[in-house]
Scaffold this motif. Structure first.
Motif, PDB file in Angstrom:
ATOM      1  N   VAL A 119     -75.819 -40.922 -36.852  1.00 62.66           N
ATOM      2  CA  VAL A 119     -75.046 -41.915 -37.609  1.00 62.66           C
ATOM      3  C   VAL A 119     -74.927 -43.223 -36.829  1.00 62.66           C
ATOM      4  O   VAL A 119     -75.353 -44.280 -37.289  1.00 62.66           O
ATOM      5  N   VAL A 120     -74.336 -43.163 -35.630  1.00 63.92           N
ATOM      6  CA  VAL A 120     -74.020 -44.388 -34.889  1.00 63.92           C
ATOM      7  C   VAL A 120     -75.291 -45.115 -34.437  1.00 63.92           C
ATOM      8  O   VAL A 120     -75.339 -46.351 -34.424  1.00 63.92           O
ATOM      9  N   MET A 121     -76.328 -44.357 -34.076  1.00 58.83           N
ATOM     10  CA  MET A 121     -77.565 -44.982 -33.599  1.00 58.83           C
ATOM     11  C   MET A 121     -78.573 -45.218 -34.722  1.00 58.83           C
ATOM     12  O   MET A 121     -79.722 -45.577 -34.459  1.00 58.83           O
ATOM     13  N   ASP A 122     -78.145 -45.038 -35.957  1.00 57.91           N
ATOM     14  CA  ASP A 122     -79.018 -45.275 -37.103  1.00 57.91           C
ATOM     15  C   ASP A 122     -78.631 -46.609 -37.735  1.00 57.91           C
ATOM     16  O   ASP A 122     -77.516 -46.776 -38.240  1.00 57.91           O
ATOM     17  N   THR A 123     -79.551 -47.557 -37.720  1.00 63.28           N
ATOM     18  CA  THR A 123     -79.268 -48.878 -38.273  1.00 63.28           C
ATOM     19  C   THR A 123     -78.883 -48.807 -39.741  1.00 63.28           C
ATOM     20  O   THR A 123     -78.164 -49.672 -40.240  1.00 63.28           O
ATOM     21  N   ALA A 124     -79.346 -47.777 -40.454  1.00 60.33           N
ATOM     22  CA  ALA A 124     -79.074 -47.671 -41.894  1.00 60.33           C
ATOM     23  C   ALA A 124     -77.578 -47.603 -42.173  1.00 60.33           C
ATOM     24  O   ALA A 124     -77.087 -48.217 -43.136  1.00 60.33           O
ATOM     25  N   PHE A 125     -76.833 -46.860 -41.373  1.00 58.49           N
ATOM     26  CA  PHE A 125     -75.390 -46.745 -41.609  1.00 58.49           C
ATOM     27  C   PHE A 125     -74.671 -48.061 -41.296  1.00 58.49           C
ATOM     28  O   PHE A 125     -73.682 -48.396 -41.943  1.00 58.49           O
ATOM     29  N   TRP A 126     -75.162 -48.806 -40.307  1.00 54.53           N
ATOM     30  CA  TRP A 126     -74.602 -50.128 -40.035  1.00 54.53           C
ATOM     31  C   TRP A 126     -74.919 -51.083 -41.180  1.00 54.53           C
ATOM     32  O   TRP A 126     -74.072 -51.882 -41.594  1.00 54.53           O
ATOM     33  N   GLN A 127     -76.142 -51.009 -41.701  1.00 53.99           N
ATOM     34  CA  GLN A 127     -76.522 -51.892 -42.796  1.00 53.99           C
ATOM     35  C   GLN A 127     -75.670 -51.661 -44.033  1.00 53.99           C
ATOM     36  O   GLN A 127     -75.286 -52.602 -44.720  1.00 53.99           O
ATOM     37  N   LYS A 128     -75.396 -50.401 -44.337  1.00 54.67           N
ATOM     38  CA  LYS A 128     -74.543 -50.114 -45.497  1.00 54.67           C
ATOM     39  C   LYS A 128     -73.136 -50.675 -45.274  1.00 54.67           C
ATOM     40  O   LYS A 128     -72.470 -51.088 -46.211  1.00 54.67           O
ATOM     41  N   GLY A 178     -69.584 -28.312 -41.742  1.00 54.96           N
ATOM     42  CA  GLY A 178     -68.816 -29.327 -42.453  1.00 54.96           C
ATOM     43  C   GLY A 178     -68.049 -30.238 -41.510  1.00 54.96           C
ATOM     44  O   GLY A 178     -68.039 -31.465 -41.660  1.00 54.96           O
ATOM     45  N   SER A 179     -67.409 -29.637 -40.491  1.00 56.99           N
ATOM     46  CA  SER A 179     -66.653 -30.446 -39.529  1.00 56.99           C
ATOM     47  C   SER A 179     -67.579 -31.289 -38.671  1.00 56.99           C
ATOM     48  O   SER A 179     -67.168 -32.314 -38.124  1.00 56.99           O
ATOM     49  N   GLY A 180     -68.837 -30.863 -38.562  1.00 52.50           N
ATOM     50  CA  GLY A 180     -69.815 -31.621 -37.792  1.00 52.50           C
ATOM     51  C   GLY A 180     -70.464 -32.739 -38.577  1.00 52.50           C
ATOM     52  O   GLY A 180     -71.365 -33.415 -38.073  1.00 52.50           O
ATOM     53  N   LEU A 181     -70.034 -32.942 -39.821  1.00 51.75           N
ATOM     54  CA  LEU A 181     -70.590 -34.008 -40.650  1.00 51.75           C
ATOM     55  C   LEU A 181     -69.615 -35.146 -40.900  1.00 51.75           C
ATOM     56  O   LEU A 181     -70.007 -36.294 -41.025  1.00 51.75           O
ATOM     57  N   CYS A 182     -68.320 -34.821 -41.001  1.00 52.37           N
ATOM     58  CA  CYS A 182     -67.386 -35.809 -41.546  1.00 52.37           C
ATOM     59  C   CYS A 182     -66.863 -36.801 -40.517  1.00 52.37           C
ATOM     60  O   CYS A 182     -66.688 -37.982 -40.820  1.00 52.37           O
ATOM     61  N   PHE A 183     -66.612 -36.362 -39.274  1.00 50.78           N
ATOM     62  CA  PHE A 183     -65.952 -37.272 -38.335  1.00 50.78           C
ATOM     63  C   PHE A 183     -66.851 -38.427 -37.921  1.00 50.78           C
ATOM     64  O   PHE A 183     -66.373 -39.517 -37.590  1.00 50.78           O
ATOM     65  N   GLN A 184     -68.188 -38.223 -37.947  1.00 54.93           N
ATOM     66  CA  GLN A 184     -69.100 -39.315 -37.587  1.00 54.93           C
ATOM     67  C   GLN A 184     -69.008 -40.458 -38.592  1.00 54.93           C
ATOM     68  O   GLN A 184     -69.034 -41.643 -38.225  1.00 54.93           O
ATOM     69  N   ILE A 185     -68.901 -40.101 -39.874  1.00 52.35           N
ATOM     70  CA  ILE A 185     -68.797 -41.131 -40.901  1.00 52.35           C
ATOM     71  C   ILE A 185     -67.461 -41.864 -40.777  1.00 52.35           C
ATOM     72  O   ILE A 185     -67.376 -43.077 -40.976  1.00 52.35           O
ATOM     73  N   ALA A 186     -66.401 -41.114 -40.442  1.00 54.06           N
ATOM     74  CA  ALA A 186     -65.094 -41.744 -40.234  1.00 54.06           C
ATOM     75  C   ALA A 186     -65.142 -42.702 -39.040  1.00 54.06           C
ATOM     76  O   ALA A 186     -64.540 -43.785 -39.067  1.00 54.06           O
ATOM     77  N   LEU A 187     -65.853 -42.316 -37.977  1.00 49.50           N
ATOM     78  CA  LEU A 187     -66.012 -43.206 -36.829  1.00 49.50           C
ATOM     79  C   LEU A 187     -66.792 -44.453 -37.231  1.00 49.50           C
ATOM     80  O   LEU A 187     -66.461 -45.569 -36.814  1.00 49.50           O
ATOM     81  N   MET A 188     -67.809 -44.269 -38.057  1.00 54.14           N
ATOM     82  CA  MET A 188     -68.610 -45.408 -38.500  1.00 54.14           C
ATOM     83  C   MET A 188     -67.780 -46.382 -39.321  1.00 54.14           C
ATOM     84  O   MET A 188     -68.029 -47.600 -39.311  1.00 54.14           O
ATOM     85  N   ALA A 189     -66.766 -45.867 -40.034  1.00 47.13           N
ATOM     86  CA  ALA A 189     -65.860 -46.748 -40.779  1.00 47.13           C
ATOM     87  C   ALA A 189     -65.119 -47.676 -39.816  1.00 47.13           C
ATOM     88  O   ALA A 189     -64.988 -48.884 -40.062  1.00 47.13           O
ATOM     89  N   ALA A 190     -64.637 -47.113 -38.693  1.00 53.74           N
ATOM     90  CA  ALA A 190     -63.921 -47.919 -37.700  1.00 53.74           C
ATOM     91  C   ALA A 190     -64.860 -48.924 -37.037  1.00 53.74           C
ATOM     92  O   ALA A 190     -64.494 -50.093 -36.819  1.00 53.74           O
ATOM     93  N   LEU A 191     -66.077 -48.493 -36.708  1.00 55.43           N
ATOM     94  CA  LEU A 191     -67.044 -49.403 -36.097  1.00 55.43           C
ATOM     95  C   LEU A 191     -67.458 -50.494 -37.082  1.00 55.43           C
ATOM     96  O   LEU A 191     -67.603 -51.668 -36.722  1.00 55.43           O
TER      97      LEU A 191
END
Length: 699
Positions: A275-284, A100-113
């Motif tokens: 997450v960070v290297m996946d264009t899909a998360f940037w597109q969203k 669980g901890s290995g899933l959430c912080f990446q999405i939070a980082l993607m919010a900042a990016l």
């Protein structure tokens, strides 16, 4: 049939015919639903997927609820469900929490990016477009390779494990499963684009979360388990049979597990790359409204934590309690290590405690997790191939129609290619553990250079190009050298061990930061952030306007292709986009590359930019808090000589289950409330059309 070429064939839990029917039927059903939704969007909500802007970034108009649901769905891979249960069975209850901890912080980082991308590059379509603008062709090509490799590897590995699971529980040939899994996704993605995947992501999320909660509660309340207290008692009673080497006193009920923490750390690095290297998360992120990015991504980040934690804990420990009892499908034989690594723990528990109906539900959950991954990957790869390669290097003057056709073709091409890669991986004997260990080394080197592209004006072109390449070879060297040093040889087995993979991932992730700084200091250069504003939202509109110059779109004359917009729309990004489209279509276009930087103005007003900077600060605070809580403050005090007591275990698991319900309300119920006006508008439109049709029939 050998286990190397066909995966692990466990106990047949469902007939092959039923498996074929479920895969084909679910694909057709979802394709039909989304095609209807697209027609409703086009007819009543003025959202036409026949434009590249709508196809790629959904007109940048997606609200908080739907964005959160889509991000959650894209991140709800099979790992969070099937494999979290398998790894809990293998190492104990420490794994689901680390997962669980290995899933959430990446999405939070993607919010900042994501919010910084809106500030710096408000009109970007893909993250690679940003790289091209700053570092030129060579940098662009390097990151294209990194992004495509990450997408292909991640998506293919999910289809691989999905096809092996289908084969393992039904005996269906894995090649047939590999072809059928992405088939329906191709149809609705090619037609509907990104907004279609947002809608299907919502349906995936709703169905999957209902099933996850159903499985968790059904297993826990079954007579053979006896609730939280019964599960604890059974795990304690069978402790001698379930001794875990590396855990404190060999217990399943301790956070002090060496293998679990190694697995958790490797997972964190690998997931960060995904997450960070996946264009899909940037597109969203690009597709979401200005004020939606940070709350949506962080809502998804917090919600996803409870899925592997709750489901993995209950299913994994239930399997340990039952695997040597007559109701377990493998009895009298024990479940093998190969079956555990193939993810068969969860279907075995479901079959034992819920029966045939449970296995059908498991197939539906499997389908949801797989297709949500595949659909987001298809749009991401399609955008790279069509926008970053076709338009950039082969047809810079491509019209909107040609760009859309290229997007459709590349969706189909990616589906065929990814199917072939999945089949090749299967015949090559790949398993999810080895892939999970290798993927961070391959994907992590580009993360820090990509982040610095938005946050550090001192990173030079040479640094951005060389640091990911050097980082990959650094991580690869550490991985192989550590395998040789610790185990005496380098092969699939030694490179699949935890410590070499962890050291390699650390080197692969952190070394590019050092390389980037050193290379940048060699020939310092300061980048002017205004250069990013040259990326025009309306590039295609300019070309389209020049091709159809007889049409005055600003006056709305017949033949205009401009979709109607809601006059009450106050979203600054969409408003700026609409104003810019009108401006370029009423006069001769001026190339953005010819404009002086002093003449370029940010499309957002000062108030909007101030608001975005405020969201950026909020995003970083949330990211830091999540990292501190989930990495340090929560798990670390428990990493000691301690076995959970019955009351502590009951409280622990109860909170995990409550978290699942929170996730349901956050990404299933809230999007309905958030989109209530659009839903009502569409419903009224359908109702009025139905009444008109009925009146015509009567007359």
């Amino acid at each position: 049939m050998s286990s190397v070429s066909l995966g692990i064939h466990g106990v047949d839990l469902i007939p092959q015919g039923t498996a074929y029917g479920l895969l084909i039927g679910l694909g057709v059903l979802f394709c039909g639903v989304i095609l209807v939704a697209i027609k409703v969007q086009r007819a009543y909500l003025s959202e036409d997927s026949a434009t590249s802007e709508m196809f790629m970034v959904a007109n940048r108009s997606v609200g908080t609820g739907l964005t959160a649901s889509a991000v959650f769905s894209s991140w709800m891979w099979i790992n969070e469900t099937v494999l979290s249960a398998a790894m809990c069975y293998r190492y104990g209850l420490a794994v689901p929490l680390w997962w669980g901890s290995g899933l959430c912080f990446q999405i939070a980082l993607m919010a900042a990016l994501g919010v910084m991308a809106k500030i710096r590059v408000p009109y970007a379509h893909t993250s690679l477009e940003i790289i091209k603008m700053r570092y030129g062709t060579v940098g662009h090509l390097v990151f294209i390779v990194l992004n495509l490799t990450n997408n292909v590897f991640g998506c293919a590995s999910m289809i691989l494990v999905g096809s092996q699971l289908v084969f393992g529980v039904s005996g269906m040939h894995f090649v047939a499963a590999t072809i059928l899994i992405p088939l329906g996704v191709v149809l609705y993605t090619a037609v509907g684009g990104l907004k279609a995947t947002f809608l299907t992501d919502y349906l995936h999320t709703a169905v999957a979360l209902i099933l996850i909660i159903f499985f968790t509660l059904s297993v826990l309340t079954h007579d053979a388990i006896g609730g939280l207290g019964g599960l604890y008692d059974k795990v304690v009673a069978t402790a001698s049979e379930n001794y875990i080497s590396g855990n404190y006193e060999g217990s399943l009920l301790t956070m002090k597990s060496k293998e679990a923490i190694i697995w958790g750390l490797i997972l964190k690095f690998g997931n960060l790359a995904l997450v960070v290297m996946d264009t899909a998360f940037w597109q969203k992120s690009f597709a979401s409204e200005v004020n939606s990015t940070v709350p949506a991504y962080n809502l998804a980040a917090v919600a996803v934590f409870g899925i592997p934690w709750g489901l993995g804990t209950v299913i994994g420990l239930a399997a340990r309690a039952l695997h040597q009892t007559p109701i377990f499908p493998t009895f009298p034989a024990d479940i093998t290590q190969a079956e555990v690594e193939a993810g068969l723990v969860m279907p075995y528990v479901v079959k034992a405690l819920i029966g045939d109906s449970g296995i059908i539900a498991f197939f539906v959950l499997l389908f949801m997790a797989l297709t949500s991954t595949v659909s987001s990957s298809m749009i991401a790869v399609s955008s790279i191939l069509s926008f970053d390669i076709y338009k950039t290097y082969f047809n810079p003057k491509a019209t909107d129609k040609k760009l859309l056709r290229a997007s459709h073709i590349t969706v189909v091409f990616h589906a065929i290619f990814i199917t072939g890669i999945s089949i090749a991986l299967n015949y090559g004997g790949a398993n999810m553990t080895w892939i999970g260990y290798f993927r961070p080394i391959l994907s992590c080197p580009g993360i820090i250079p990509l982040g610095l592209t938005l946050f550090w004006d001192g990173q030079t072109k040479l640094a951005a190009i060389l640091s990911p390449v050097l980082g990959f070879f650094t991580g690869l060297s550490i991985w192989l050298a550590t395998s040789k040093s610790l185990y005496g040889e380098v092969n699939m087995q030694t490179t699949g061990e935890g410590l070499p993979a962890l050291y390699g991932a650390i080197g692969s992730f952190f070394s590019p930061a050092l390389y980037s700084v050193l290379i940048s200091l060699y020939k310092p250069y300061k980048f002017d952030w205004r250069e990013f504003l040259r990326i025009e939202l309306a590039d295609e509109a300019q070309i389209h306007a020049s091709d159809t110059s007889t049409v005055d779109e600003s006056k709305g004359e017949p033949g205009s292709q401009t979709p109607k917009s809601d006059t009450t729309d106050t979203d600054p990004e969409r408003t700026a986009a609409q104003e810019k489209s009108v401006a370029v279509s009423t006069g001769p276009p001026t190339s953005p590359t010819l404009l002086s930087l002093d003449d370029i103005r940010h499309p957002f007003d000062e108030q909007t930019l101030k608001e975005l900077h405020r969201w950026s600060k909020i995003a970083w605070v949330i990211f830091v808090v999540l990292v501190l809580v989930t990495f340090v403050l929560w798990p670390m005090p428990l990493y000691r000589d301690y076995i959970f007591t019955k009351s502590f275990f009951s409280g622990w698991t109860t909170v995990a289950i409550i978290w699942q319900f929170f996730a349901f309300f956050a990404v299933v119920v809230y999007p309905l409330y958030d989109g209530r006006f659009e839903i009502a508008k569409g419903a009224v439109g359908i109702w009025n059309s139905a009444k008109e049709l009925a009146a015509k029939k009567r007359s």
